[in-house]
Design an enzyme around this catalytic site. Structure first.
Site, short mmCIF file in Angstrom:
data_model
loop_
_atom_site.label_atom_id
_atom_site.label_comp_id
_atom_site.label_asym_id
_atom_site.label_seq_id
_atom_site.Cartn_x
_atom_site.Cartn_y
_atom_site.Cartn_z
N SER A 100 0.92 -1.46 0.07
CA SER A 100 0.19 -0.56 -0.09
C SER A 100 1.08 1.11 -0.09
O SER A 100 1.60 1.48 -0.48
CB SER A 100 -1.16 0.26 1.54
OG SER A 100 -1.94 0.60 0.67
N LYS A 105 3.90 1.87 -2.33
CA LYS A 105 4.21 3.02 -3.53
C LYS A 105 6.09 3.27 -2.89
O LYS A 105 6.42 3.41 -4.09
CB LYS A 105 3.17 4.36 -2.45
CG LYS A 105 1.74 4.53 -3.15
CD LYS A 105 1.75 4.93 -2.13
CE LYS A 105 -0.22 5.08 -1.52
NZ LYS A 105 -0.68 4.39 -2.89
N TRP A 156 -9.84 0.82 -5.11
CA TRP A 156 -9.21 1.56 -4.52
C TRP A 156 -8.12 1.88 -5.15
O TRP A 156 -7.10 2.82 -5.15
CB TRP A 156 -9.03 1.87 -3.03
CG TRP A 156 -8.42 2.78 -2.61
CD1 TRP A 156 -7.89 3.43 -1.72
CD2 TRP A 156 -9.52 4.51 -2.58
NE1 TRP A 156 -7.79 4.45 -0.99
CE2 TRP A 156 -8.53 5.26 -1.85
CE3 TRP A 156 -10.03 4.38 -3.32
CZ2 TRP A 156 -8.81 6.22 -1.16
CZ3 TRP A 156 -10.55 6.09 -3.31
CH2 TRP A 156 -10.47 6.90 -2.46
N HIS A 161 -7.84 -5.62 1.06
CA HIS A 161 -7.08 -4.84 1.08
C HIS A 161 -6.23 -4.93 2.36
O HIS A 161 -5.75 -4.82 3.28
CB HIS A 161 -6.96 -3.34 1.25
CG HIS A 161 -5.41 -2.44 1.43
ND1 HIS A 161 -4.68 -1.73 -0.12
CD2 HIS A 161 -4.95 -1.81 1.96
CE1 HIS A 161 -4.31 -1.15 0.18
NE2 HIS A 161 -4.07 -1.27 1.39
C1 GCU Z 1 -5.10 4.49 1.82
C2 GCU Z 1 -4.78 5.60 0.63
C3 GCU Z 1 -3.95 5.23 0.08
C4 GCU Z 1 -2.99 4.03 0.79
C5 GCU Z 1 -3.57 3.07 1.59
C6 GCU Z 1 -2.56 2.48 3.34
O1 GCU Z 1 -6.89 4.00 1.57
O2 GCU Z 1 -6.12 6.50 0.28
O3 GCU Z 1 -3.23 5.30 -0.82
O4 GCU Z 1 -2.35 2.93 -0.34
O5 GCU Z 1 -4.40 4.02 2.87
O6 GCU Z 1 -1.18 2.55 2.94
O7 GCU Z 1 -3.29 1.45 3.24
#
Ligand code: GCU
Length: 416
Positions: free
Chosen positions: A254, A258, A347, A397
């Site tokens: 997540s 990134k 998402w 997720h």
């Molecule tokens: C939020 C955010 C995402 C990210 C996520 C996470 O949902 O919007 O961009 O990847 O958190 O880190 O779990």
């Protein structure tokens, strides 16, 4: 290591609103001045450095400490070592990694490695809430830095981690499962480098000069700090005899996915790149066609500290971004990149991530791989283990032991 500048900030980078609009994912082989790249040499000498520059200036902020070259000495001190961990199959250690720049925070690397003589391939990456969440071992350090309130064992109202969290998220980095497959794994708490909150000068951000009117528009942002932390972990790992320095794979989930993609793109010592459910700001395109995916406007509003101020400026018009996330994948070429996703996690934009892979392929083709990725999205639950790999499973997720099976299946192909 000497952390130094490769390219200085070009004076000619216009502010976001002055950039030309590009509707789809921009051609990764066309430079800003229109030059078409047709060789590996020009890719490496021209377009790749230009893209790295653009990603720093407009999105993640500058790679730390480039402006003033700093000679950093990285020192590892073993805090504990249990050579009979994992039913005797592996060794569990925690190493305090410190820097010659005394003001920098330390990284605590939890390292699990299979017992045996040969140096192992190793997964490396940051974790969300502290090493102690990943194992019940009471020798593992509990972080003293700020931790997010919603993690197991965090004291109410104080954002302090406590021993009550031990082992409560062991499924996210399943150390034993990884070691039993013959891999090593090294992870650290991301917040030791940079706590995940805005507007506080703590962690590595505290080492930057303070500006009265906010920082520069391309000040190093949190995702860049975390990626930088991965690189400093790699500095230590390449000196560790139990690890094969040539076979490192960076992993993150997540927001830390990134981070994994950025870390892979900015450090060629990393052989395989695995951003898991990384979404917007990671392997998800900023110019998204997926209505359910997180938009740039939303991410830069809710998490303003992850990216530099320049990126926030693209919230209302992503067509002005002079690159898209396929270019970050392309910078990794020819190294294998695996994008992993889950069906219920729209998402994170699974379909958009597939488009990103496809659009990164031209850079991989310069290295002679004529078919770097799959033509269409693979069936749910089936790994496409191409150099530009892709996987989508059912479910939500999360990062699970089953996901790790897929990471290792990919590593079996590229790191064995
Ligand atoms: C939020 C955010 C995402 C990210 C996520 C996470 O949902 O919007 O961009 O990847 O958190 O880190 O779990």
């Amino acid at each position: 290591i000497l952390i130094m500048s490769v390219v200085a900030t070009p004076a000619d980078l216009p502010p976001p609103d002055k950039l030309p609009s590009v509707a789809g994912l921009p051609d990764v082989l066309t430079m800003r001045d229109g030059t078409k790249i047709t060789s590996k040499k020009d890719w490496e000498e021209k377009q790749r450095p230009e893209l790295k520059e653009l990603f720093q200036h407009y999105m993640y902020g500058r790679y730390p400490h480039l402006v003033e070259p700093v000679k950093v000495v990285v020192t590892g001190k073993v805090l504990f070592e249990d050579a009979k961990a994992f039913d005797g199959k592996g060794t569990l250690r925690e190493v305090e990694v410190s820097f010659s720049e005394a003001s920098w925070p330390k990284i605590y690397l939890l390292i699990a490695a299979p017992n045996g003589s040969a140096p192992a391939a190793c997964f490396v990456g940051p974790n969300f809430g502290g090493n102690h969440l990943l194992t019940a071992s009471d020798k593992v350090r509990v972080p003293t830095a700020w931790v997010p309130a919603n993690y197991p064992g965090v004291e109410k109202g104080t954002n302090k981690a406590t021993a009550a969290g031990r082992g409560k998220q062991a499924d996210t980095w399943p150390l034993q499962q990884i070691v039993e497959k013959g891999y090593a794994v090294a992870t650290f708490y991301c917040g030791d480098i940079q706590p995940d909150r805005p507007n506080v000068r703590e962690g590595m951000r505290a080492t930057l000069p303070v500006h009265k009117d906010g920082g520069p528009i391309d000040e190093t942002a949190t995702v860049m700090w975390w990626a930088w932390g991965c690189h400093r972990a790699v500095d230590f790992l390449v000196t560790d005899k139990s690890i094969d320095a040539k076979r490192l794979a960076v992993v993150g989930h997540s927001r830390l996915g990134k981070t994994a993609l950025l870390a892979g793109a900015f450090d060629d010592r990393i052989a395989v790149v695995i951003p898991h459910q990384s979404g917007c700001g990671g392997a998800g395109p900023s110019r998204s066609k997926n209505e359910k995916a997180e938009p740039v406007k939303r991410i830069t509003t809710v998490f303003p500290h992850w990216f530099c101020a320049n990126f926030t400026a693209f919230g209302d018009d992503t067509t002005k971004i002079p690159f898209d996330q396929h270019a970050l994948v392309a910078i990794c070429a020819p190294r294998p990149v695996l994008l992993t996703n889950a069906e219920d996690d729209q998402w994170a934009n699974p379909s958009g991530q597939f488009d990103v892979l496809t659009a990164a392929a031209p850079a991989y083709k310069l290295y002679g791989d004529t078919k770097p990725g799959a033509d269409k999205v693979p069936e749910q639950g089936t790994l496409s283990a191409d150099r530009l790999g892709y996987f989508i499973r059912a479910g939500k997720h999360s990062m699970t032991p089953d996901d790790w099976k897929v990471f290792m299946q990919f590593a079996d192909k590229w790191l064995k």
